[in-house]
Design a protein around this motif. Structure first.
Motif: not given
Length: 340
Positions: A65-69, A96-108, A110-116, A133-135
């Motif tokens: 779901m998330l890139s290595d970056e 933290i807010s900026q990091t969350i923005d980066q995570l949100l971009d990845d999730v949006m 790759n939202s069709g990916v099944m999470v492992h 992972n919880v985030c």
């Protein structure tokens, strides 16, 4: 690549997925040839499973779901945040807010990916990978439940910081402060954040039947964000930090969560969780009910227990045959066991 137990790894095999250190730097990169020393070091660091590069399954992707970056950024940010708190300093809400923005971009994206939840943990980075992972899982569940971007950001920040009260405050006995209280006290002072962020830390150990901590509230008294984080937190803990001391496989953890539906965990949140999680992740070896052994190579969203399995059979020394069985199309076949 294949996911195997560290005890089955042999010198000379190639690492299939990057392992990060506790500060977000690369500990071992994808493609490195493993030595006896490397394998011993991974065992000493508490690593239990890793991906290896297998020529017969080289086309298998772990569908991250998330890139290595983004992973490096989140782990690094959590390391810096925890270190600031240990030192009695203020942590950067903006970072933290900026990091969350980066995570949100990845999730949006790759939202069709099944999470492992496949990132390798060591004793040093476990708390940071758990938070990540919880985030990530909470954010995807929230997206499935129709939360808008502002709501998703509050949920994501709360999920990332849900255990912040554990720092400098050992888990408590009855009558003393629970880490949820401490987390709430820390986060409610951060005026840059919505008060709902603090309530995620406050309520993520509450149970819908009123048996949870710290206040024993029930049902609708528990905020939806906290109900979501409770599911994600419980799942990750069952995989890696179970109270029994024995880590579960994804399908076992999902069965345990199902048994908690309507009592400890919210039923609707669990329904959405099961739509996004990979029960039998790509790369894991399984035994089918027809006694064939293979490796999971594909998923069906909404059918987490019916993946695509590749069976490798050797006709003779020079002939190897690969056959893929789609369990969604073979209703009489099922996965009998997961192999190390």
């Amino acid at each position: 690549m294949r996911l195997i137990n560290i005890e089955s790894v042999e010198p000379g095999q190639y690492l299939g997925k990057t392992i990060f250190s506790d500060n977000g730097t690369v500990l071992l990169s994808t493609g490195v040839q493993l030595t006896v020393f490397m394998i011993s070091t991974l065992k000493r660091l508490g690593v239990s499973t890793i991906y290896i590069d297998d020529p017969q399954f080289r086309d298998i992707e772990s569908q991250d779901m998330l890139s290595d970056e983004t992973k490096r950024a989140v782990i690094k940010q959590m390391s810096e945040t925890f270190e600031a708190l240990r030192s009695g300093k203020e942590f950067s809400t903006r970072a933290i807010s900026q990091t969350i923005d980066q995570l949100l971009d990845d999730v949006m994206r790759n939202s069709g990916v099944m999470v492992h939840l496949s990132d390798i943990r060591t004793a040093d980075n476990a708390a940071y990978v758990h938070a990540m992972n919880v985030c990530m899982l909470s954010t995807l569940i929230g997206l499935n439940m129709g939360l808008n971007m502002l709501q998703l950001k509050d949920l994501s920040i709360g999920a990332l910081l849900h255990d912040i009260g554990k720092l400098n405050a050992p888990e408590v006995q009855e009558g003393r402060m629970h880490h949820a209280w401490r987390g709430f006290e820390i986060l409610k002072m951060k005026r840059e954040y919505s008060l709902l962020v603090a309530h995620v830390a406050f309520q993520h150990h509450e149970a819908v039947d009123g048996s949870g901590l710290p206040r024993g509230i029930t049902g609708d008294e528990i905020h939806t964000y906290a109900k979501i984080v409770a599911v994600a937190n419980t799942y990750d803990n069952l995989l890696y930090q179970p109270e029994s001391g024995t880590p579960m496989l994804p399908h076992e953890a999902c069965e345990r969560l199902g048994a908690m539906s309507g009592t400890l965990l919210d039923h609707e949140v669990l329904t959405q969780f099961m739509k996004v999680v990979s029960v039998y992740p790509n790369g894991i070896s399984v035994k089918l009910s027809n006694r064939k052994i293979g490796v999971v190579v594909g998923q069906h969203r909404g059918l987490p227990t019916r993946p695509i399995v590749r069976i490798i059979s050797r006709e003779d020394e020079d002939t190897v045959e690969a056959k893929e069985i789609d369990l969604a199309q073979h209703h009489t076949l099922f996965i009998e066991a997961v192999l190390s």
